[in-house]
Design a protein around this motif. Structure first.
Motif, short mmCIF file in Angstrom:
data_model
loop_
_atom_site.label_atom_id
_atom_site.label_comp_id
_atom_site.label_asym_id
_atom_site.label_seq_id
_atom_site.Cartn_x
_atom_site.Cartn_y
_atom_site.Cartn_z
N ARG A 118 0.82 -1.21 0.00
CA ARG A 118 0.00 0.00 0.00
C ARG A 118 0.85 1.26 0.00
NH1 ARG A 118 -3.16 -2.99 3.60
NH2 ARG A 118 -2.38 -1.86 5.41
N LYS A 119 2.04 1.17 0.63
CA LYS A 119 2.93 2.32 0.67
C LYS A 119 3.44 2.72 -0.71
CE LYS A 119 4.50 1.49 5.41
NZ LYS A 119 5.67 1.14 6.28
N LEU A 120 3.35 1.80 -1.67
CA LEU A 120 3.80 2.11 -3.03
C LEU A 120 2.85 3.09 -3.72
CD1 LEU A 120 4.67 -1.52 -4.25
CD2 LEU A 120 6.28 0.22 -3.44
N LYS A 121 1.61 3.14 -3.24
CA LYS A 121 0.58 4.01 -3.85
C LYS A 121 0.48 3.74 -5.36
CE LYS A 121 0.85 7.62 -0.33
NZ LYS A 121 -0.35 7.12 0.35
N LEU A 122 0.34 2.47 -5.70
CA LEU A 122 0.30 2.07 -7.11
C LEU A 122 -0.85 2.71 -7.86
CD1 LEU A 122 1.06 -1.74 -6.72
CD2 LEU A 122 2.65 0.08 -7.31
N GLU A 123 -1.94 2.99 -7.15
CA GLU A 123 -3.11 3.57 -7.80
C GLU A 123 -2.83 4.97 -8.35
OE1 GLU A 123 -3.30 4.68 -3.44
OE2 GLU A 123 -2.77 2.90 -4.63
N LEU A 124 -1.75 5.60 -7.90
CA LEU A 124 -1.42 6.95 -8.36
C LEU A 124 -0.44 6.93 -9.54
CD1 LEU A 124 -0.94 8.76 -4.92
CD2 LEU A 124 -3.02 8.57 -6.31
N LEU A 125 0.10 5.75 -9.85
CA LEU A 125 1.08 5.65 -10.93
C LEU A 125 0.41 5.32 -12.26
CD1 LEU A 125 3.86 3.52 -9.13
CD2 LEU A 125 3.73 6.02 -9.36
N GLU A 126 1.08 5.68 -13.35
CA GLU A 126 0.62 5.25 -14.66
C GLU A 126 0.66 3.72 -14.71
OE1 GLU A 126 -0.59 7.03 -17.39
OE2 GLU A 126 -0.75 8.50 -15.77
N PRO A 127 -0.24 3.09 -15.47
CA PRO A 127 -0.38 1.62 -15.44
C PRO A 127 0.93 0.85 -15.63
CG PRO A 127 -2.20 2.58 -16.64
CD PRO A 127 -1.27 3.71 -16.33
N VAL A 128 1.71 1.20 -16.64
CA VAL A 128 2.96 0.47 -16.88
C VAL A 128 3.92 0.64 -15.71
CG1 VAL A 128 5.04 0.35 -18.33
CG2 VAL A 128 2.78 0.53 -19.40
N GLU A 129 4.03 1.86 -15.21
CA GLU A 129 4.92 2.11 -14.08
C GLU A 129 4.43 1.40 -12.82
OE1 GLU A 129 7.91 3.51 -14.30
OE2 GLU A 129 7.40 3.50 -16.45
N ALA A 130 3.12 1.31 -12.66
CA ALA A 130 2.56 0.62 -11.50
C ALA A 130 2.91 -0.87 -11.52
CB ALA A 130 1.04 0.80 -11.46
N ILE A 131 2.80 -1.48 -12.68
CA ILE A 131 3.14 -2.91 -12.80
C ILE A 131 4.63 -3.13 -12.58
CG2 ILE A 131 3.22 -4.88 -14.37
CD1 ILE A 131 0.44 -4.25 -13.25
N LYS A 132 5.44 -2.26 -13.15
CA LYS A 132 6.89 -2.36 -12.92
C LYS A 132 7.20 -2.28 -11.43
CE LYS A 132 8.73 -0.30 -17.20
NZ LYS A 132 9.51 0.85 -17.73
N ALA A 133 6.56 -1.34 -10.75
CA ALA A 133 6.80 -1.16 -9.31
C ALA A 133 6.35 -2.38 -8.53
CB ALA A 133 6.06 0.08 -8.82
N LEU A 134 5.25 -3.00 -8.93
CA LEU A 134 4.75 -4.18 -8.23
C LEU A 134 5.68 -5.37 -8.41
CD1 LEU A 134 2.59 -5.53 -6.54
CD2 LEU A 134 1.29 -5.96 -8.64
N VAL A 135 6.18 -5.56 -9.62
CA VAL A 135 7.12 -6.66 -9.88
C VAL A 135 8.40 -6.45 -9.08
CG1 VAL A 135 8.51 -7.85 -11.62
CG2 VAL A 135 6.18 -7.11 -12.17
N ARG A 136 8.90 -5.22 -9.10
CA ARG A 136 10.13 -4.90 -8.36
C ARG A 136 9.92 -5.06 -6.86
NH1 ARG A 136 10.69 -0.44 -10.50
NH2 ARG A 136 12.12 -1.05 -12.16
N PHE A 137 8.76 -4.64 -6.37
CA PHE A 137 8.47 -4.78 -4.95
C PHE A 137 8.45 -6.25 -4.54
CE2 PHE A 137 5.29 -5.95 -1.82
CZ PHE A 137 5.73 -5.26 -0.71
N SER A 138 7.77 -7.09 -5.31
CA SER A 138 7.68 -8.52 -4.96
C SER A 138 9.06 -9.14 -4.88
CB SER A 138 6.83 -9.26 -6.01
OG SER A 138 5.51 -8.75 -6.02
N TRP A 139 9.90 -8.83 -5.85
CA TRP A 139 11.26 -9.35 -5.87
C TRP A 139 12.04 -8.90 -4.64
CZ3 TRP A 139 14.31 -12.71 -8.37
CH2 TRP A 139 15.71 -12.54 -8.26
N ASP A 140 12.00 -7.61 -4.36
CA ASP A 140 12.77 -7.06 -3.24
C ASP A 140 12.23 -7.55 -1.90
OD1 ASP A 140 14.45 -5.67 -4.93
OD2 ASP A 140 13.34 -3.78 -4.78
N TYR A 141 10.91 -7.65 -1.78
CA TYR A 141 10.33 -8.07 -0.51
C TYR A 141 10.72 -9.51 -0.18
CZ TYR A 141 7.06 -8.30 3.37
OH TYR A 141 6.52 -8.42 4.63
#
Length: 214
Positions: A81-104
């Protein structure tokens, strides 16, 4: 007398702090040994508490394990939730989610161990965790909204199931990291070197974006 007065506030029992210490100690014990192998005595020692306190706060070892599992899932959802994916452009949101999962997963190997352990028990503890089901449902709803925005912008195809997408994002990071030791032998490369990890993360992002493109 002054010494006693000075130390008194520190010695007051803090139930919430005690509970947190127990959960933290239990998380380590269950991640290392699973539900069957974990010992309440060891958890008490690690938490600087006594067994009576554990039973008071959590009931028994089974209930303590459920509390640990629930907290583990709540923690990862809270971090997302801290990523605030809903505020990002769709492609950037997916990139952030993939990167987050990997890092977490990389930074929280205990989470992977606990998930493995709960699967061995056929998710019998998670079945009783209605809060987790509701929180995860909201997460899936957010991913679906990102996909819909992407479809509207013409950058994502319209037939992607958000649940399948989330499973795939988790899976491509989960498998790599839970099989890093055997994989390093089988594939004859150090899967956890800085270069290999960066290469894999980029591969994951590219794979998911290719899957989503029209």
């Amino acid at each position: 007398m002054d010494k006693i007065a000075t130390q008194s506030p520190r010695q007051k029992r803090d139930p919430e702090e005690t509970r947190k210490r127990i959960l933290k100690a239990a998380k380590k014990e269950f991640a290392q040994l699973g539900l069957a192998g974990a010992r309440v005595d060891t958890i008490a020692d690690r938490a600087k508490a006594n067994k009576r306190m554990i039973y008071h706060y959590f009931g028994n070892k089974e209930d303590l394990f459920q509390a640990v599992i629930e907290e583990a899932y709540l923690d990862i959802r809270a971090a997302e939730r801290k990523l605030k994916l809903e505020l990002l452009e769709p492609v950037e949101a997916i990139k952030a989610l993939v990167r987050f999962s990997w890092d977490y997963y990389l930074k929280n190997p205990e989470f992977l161990a606990l998930v493995n352990s709960e699967n061995l028990h056929r998710a019998r503890h998670l079945k009783k965790a209605q809060t987790i089901i509701e929180v995860h449902g909201r997460f899936i709803g957010m991913v679906e909204e990102i996909l819909q925005r992407g479809v509207g912008q013409g950058v994502f195809r319209p037939d992607v199931d958000p649940v399948q997408l989330v499973i795939t994002i988790a899976g491509i990071s989960y498998y790599y990291q839970t099989n890093r030791y055997t994989g390093s032998i089988i594939f004859q490369r150090d899967l956890m070197s800085d270069e290999a990890r960066e290469e894999r993360l980029n591969f994951n992002i590219d794979t998911i974006l290719r899957l989503l493109r029209p």
